[in-house]
Motif scaffolding. Structure first.
Motif, short mmCIF file in Angstrom:
data_model
loop_
_atom_site.label_atom_id
_atom_site.label_comp_id
_atom_site.label_asym_id
_atom_site.label_seq_id
_atom_site.Cartn_x
_atom_site.Cartn_y
_atom_site.Cartn_z
N LEU A 131 46.89 -13.99 -40.74
CA LEU A 131 47.05 -14.76 -39.51
C LEU A 131 47.23 -13.87 -38.28
O LEU A 131 47.62 -14.36 -37.22
N GLY A 132 46.98 -12.61 -38.41
CA GLY A 132 47.04 -11.72 -37.25
C GLY A 132 47.62 -10.37 -37.54
O GLY A 132 47.09 -9.34 -37.15
N GLY A 133 48.76 -10.31 -38.23
CA GLY A 133 49.39 -9.05 -38.58
C GLY A 133 50.12 -8.37 -37.44
O GLY A 133 50.58 -7.23 -37.60
N ALA A 134 50.27 -9.04 -36.30
CA ALA A 134 50.96 -8.40 -35.18
C ALA A 134 52.44 -8.19 -35.48
O ALA A 134 53.03 -7.17 -35.08
N ALA A 135 53.04 -9.13 -36.20
CA ALA A 135 54.47 -9.02 -36.49
C ALA A 135 54.76 -7.80 -37.37
O ALA A 135 55.75 -7.09 -37.14
N SER A 136 53.91 -7.55 -38.36
CA SER A 136 54.16 -6.40 -39.23
C SER A 136 53.95 -5.09 -38.48
O SER A 136 54.68 -4.11 -38.69
N ALA A 137 52.97 -5.03 -37.59
CA ALA A 137 52.77 -3.82 -36.79
C ALA A 137 53.97 -3.52 -35.91
O ALA A 137 54.40 -2.37 -35.77
N LEU A 138 54.52 -4.57 -35.33
CA LEU A 138 55.72 -4.39 -34.51
C LEU A 138 56.94 -4.04 -35.36
O LEU A 138 57.87 -3.39 -34.87
N GLY A 139 56.93 -4.46 -36.61
CA GLY A 139 58.02 -4.07 -37.50
C GLY A 139 58.04 -2.57 -37.73
O GLY A 139 59.10 -1.95 -37.77
N TRP A 140 56.85 -1.95 -37.89
CA TRP A 140 56.80 -0.49 -38.01
C TRP A 140 57.31 0.18 -36.75
O TRP A 140 57.98 1.22 -36.80
N ALA A 169 63.53 -4.88 -38.50
CA ALA A 169 62.21 -4.29 -38.73
C ALA A 169 61.70 -4.55 -40.14
O ALA A 169 60.49 -4.66 -40.36
N ALA A 170 62.62 -4.66 -41.10
CA ALA A 170 62.21 -4.83 -42.49
C ALA A 170 61.75 -6.25 -42.80
O ALA A 170 60.82 -6.44 -43.60
N LEU A 171 62.36 -7.24 -42.19
CA LEU A 171 62.00 -8.63 -42.50
C LEU A 171 60.55 -8.97 -42.16
O LEU A 171 59.86 -9.59 -42.98
N ALA A 221 61.24 -9.59 -29.27
CA ALA A 221 60.68 -10.78 -28.64
C ALA A 221 59.22 -10.97 -29.02
O ALA A 221 58.77 -12.11 -29.28
N ALA A 222 58.47 -9.88 -29.10
CA ALA A 222 57.06 -9.98 -29.46
C ALA A 222 56.89 -10.42 -30.91
O ALA A 222 55.98 -11.19 -31.23
N ILE A 223 57.75 -9.95 -31.80
CA ILE A 223 57.69 -10.38 -33.20
C ILE A 223 57.96 -11.88 -33.31
O ILE A 223 57.26 -12.61 -34.04
#
Length: 224
Positions: A50-59, A18-20, A88-90
């Motif tokens: 570029l979207g920010g979806a990965a960081s939202a999923l990290g939270w 989650a942190a990475l 998988a989504a990240i």
């Protein structure tokens, strides 16, 4: 490996996974250079650009970390499934965000000059791979939780106090709060006798001390 160590390993994988993505989201993932424009310049794009979806999923993964300790049984298995999906989504969001067409579109939204440029080049660095690695770690944590989480211990219950046990605890001189509560109820906190004991000589509902008790099954007759 003991169940407690398995849970600790899964928690470590979940925390790192989650942190990475959160760490990488603020870094520059790509640079777009406009070489055919009137004034050549370079546009920097972060993971959030570029979207920010990965960081939202990290939270969301961090929330799953807390759920690993707060749940058990089938609920914990459900948390493992969610962690697998988050990981998988990240990974997918990280890899899809560095496509050349997507990067150019995101850069064009930030700068109108890039939309007018005749020739643009895209350079991608490795921060997206850091986010991808976090997704894989989160996915691994979910798999471990799903397969082995049923045998892990739950949260510690040493701080829990059953209400019934609390109600049966008598007021003692070592607990001033219990003494005050007893006085509020109209009880004598120094009285250690059981008011429900029929043999208690101080029971106002019982016979006086030394009085004869009638025999069972008959009436008591006085001799003349």
């Amino acid at each position: 490996m003991t169940p407690a160590r398995e849970r600790a390993l899964a928690a470590l994988l979940c925390a790192a996974g989650a942190a990475l993505p959160l760490l990488a989201a603020g870094r520059a993932w790509a640079h777009v250079r406009a070489t055919g424009a009137i004034t050549p310049f370079t546009q920097e794009l972060t993971g959030r650009d570029l979207g920010g979806a990965a960081s939202a999923l990290g939270w969301a993964g961090l929330a799953g970390l807390a759920a690993l300790f707060a749940t058990r049984g089938k609920v914990r298995a459900g948390v493992g499934v969610l962690l697998v999906l988050f990981g998988a989504a990240i990974g997918y969001a990280s890899a899809a965000s560095i496509g050349a067409s997507h990067v150019r579109a995101a850069a064009g939204e930030k700068s109108a000059l890039l939309r007018l440029a005749a020739d643009t080049s895209v350079d991608v660095n490795l921060w997206w791979a850091v986010s991808l690695a976090g997704g894989l770690l989160l996915l691994a944590a979910g798999l471990v939780t799903l397969l082995r989480g049923a045998r892990w211990p739950g949260m510690s219950t040493r701080y829990e106090r059953p209400a019934a046990a609390t109600a049966r605890t008598p007021a003692t001189a070592d607990d001033p709060s219990s003494l005050w509560k007893s006085l509020d109820r109209g009880e004598d906190p120094t009285d250690r006798t059981d008011p429900t004991d029929p043999a208690d000589p101080t029971d106002p509902a019982g016979p006086p001390a030394g009085a004869a008790r009638p025999a069972a099954g008959g009436t008591h007759r006085e001799r003349p």
